[in-house]
Write an enzyme that holds these catalytic residues in place. Sequence first.
Site, PDB file in Angstrom:
ATOM      1  N   GLU A 216       0.820  -1.217   0.000  1.00 40.29           N
ATOM      2  CA  GLU A 216       0.000   0.000   0.000  1.00 40.29           C
ATOM      3  C   GLU A 216       0.850   1.263   0.000  1.00 40.29           C
ATOM      4  O   GLU A 216       0.518   2.270   0.631  1.00 40.29           O
ATOM      5  CB  GLU A 216      -0.983  -0.012   1.176  1.00 40.29           C
TER       6      GLU A 216
ATOM      7  N   GLU B 214      -5.170  -8.249   0.731  1.00 37.70           N
ATOM      8  CA  GLU B 214      -6.134  -7.986   1.799  1.00 37.70           C
ATOM      9  C   GLU B 214      -7.462  -7.653   1.132  1.00 37.70           C
ATOM     10  O   GLU B 214      -7.499  -6.877   0.175  1.00 37.70           O
ATOM     11  CB  GLU B 214      -5.738  -6.789   2.664  1.00 37.70           C
TER      12      GLU B 214
END
Length: 318
Positions: free
Chosen positions: A148, A253
């Site tokens: 991320e 995720e």
Amino acid sequence: MKRVCGVAGVTAVLVAFSVACSSVEAAPSKPLPGSMSSVPGRQGVALVPAGGVLLGHYYGAGSIEETDTRIGRKPAMHLSYYGWSDDWTSASATRRDLADGRIPLVNWEPAGISFDDIISGALDQTIEARADGVKSLGSQVILDFAAEMNEEEGWGGHVPDRYIAAYRHIHDVFSARGVTNVVWAWCPNNTDSAESPSALAYYPGDAYVDWTGVDGYNWGTSTEDFRWQSFENVFSDIYVKLATLGKPILIGEMASDEVGGDKAEWIDGIVPTLQSKFPLIKALVWFDVDKERHWQINSSPEALAAYQRMAKNPYMNP
């Protein structure tokens, strides 16, 4: 975006998986699930199933035994989080996964670490220790370093060249230490921060990445800033970008909230969407914890029943 950083954070959610000391003996390896394809020029394998999708899990809402019973099967992949100094190569989670035939997915987070120090070699002692440790395992581990980077984590200060140089340096140190059993994942967020360059600007390059990836969530409508999104809505834009790289794609995720729509219906749509819209997605990991939203698989009886159906679908059992 939903980190449980370092050993302390992981322990707070899953006490059974505390980091073991380096004296732990290597666990015996078992064959890992799925039909695997080789990575050209490497002794390791990319762990890409020949067909279908590997199901992974973050165990944040119960023990492995409790959760697998709840799911109705053993997922193929187990996500765990580690800080920069945590020895994930000797962690009980990693050793237990390998002994039990799970693929360890290591999310290695460099919180508080200067990427310039990584690039300069100032932190090579830690990198070399992890390289030697994972090499000694003798089994494949998926390593997702600094995920991320294009969103609020901002690894490397949202400077793509700095991020790429740090990622490549770690990869090169591992290679120089003779590590062939690490499968390298690169996982941006599904959306970019307003002040961040786009995800692909951070791509380390084909020679450094085995799996591209993405983290993404349906945040529901608990706050006015979010709207209900289908599984396809969450990943469609980033999928188009990642597909241009031609690598297998890992959803590192994912989860859905309960508020604002039908979570069971959302889950029921996963497999049909993977089959018809996202053929390059070869693994997905559910973030099973009640954290910012009701991400857990048993947030309602209907959601759990849908998850059980999805987990038992032949497409999720390659």
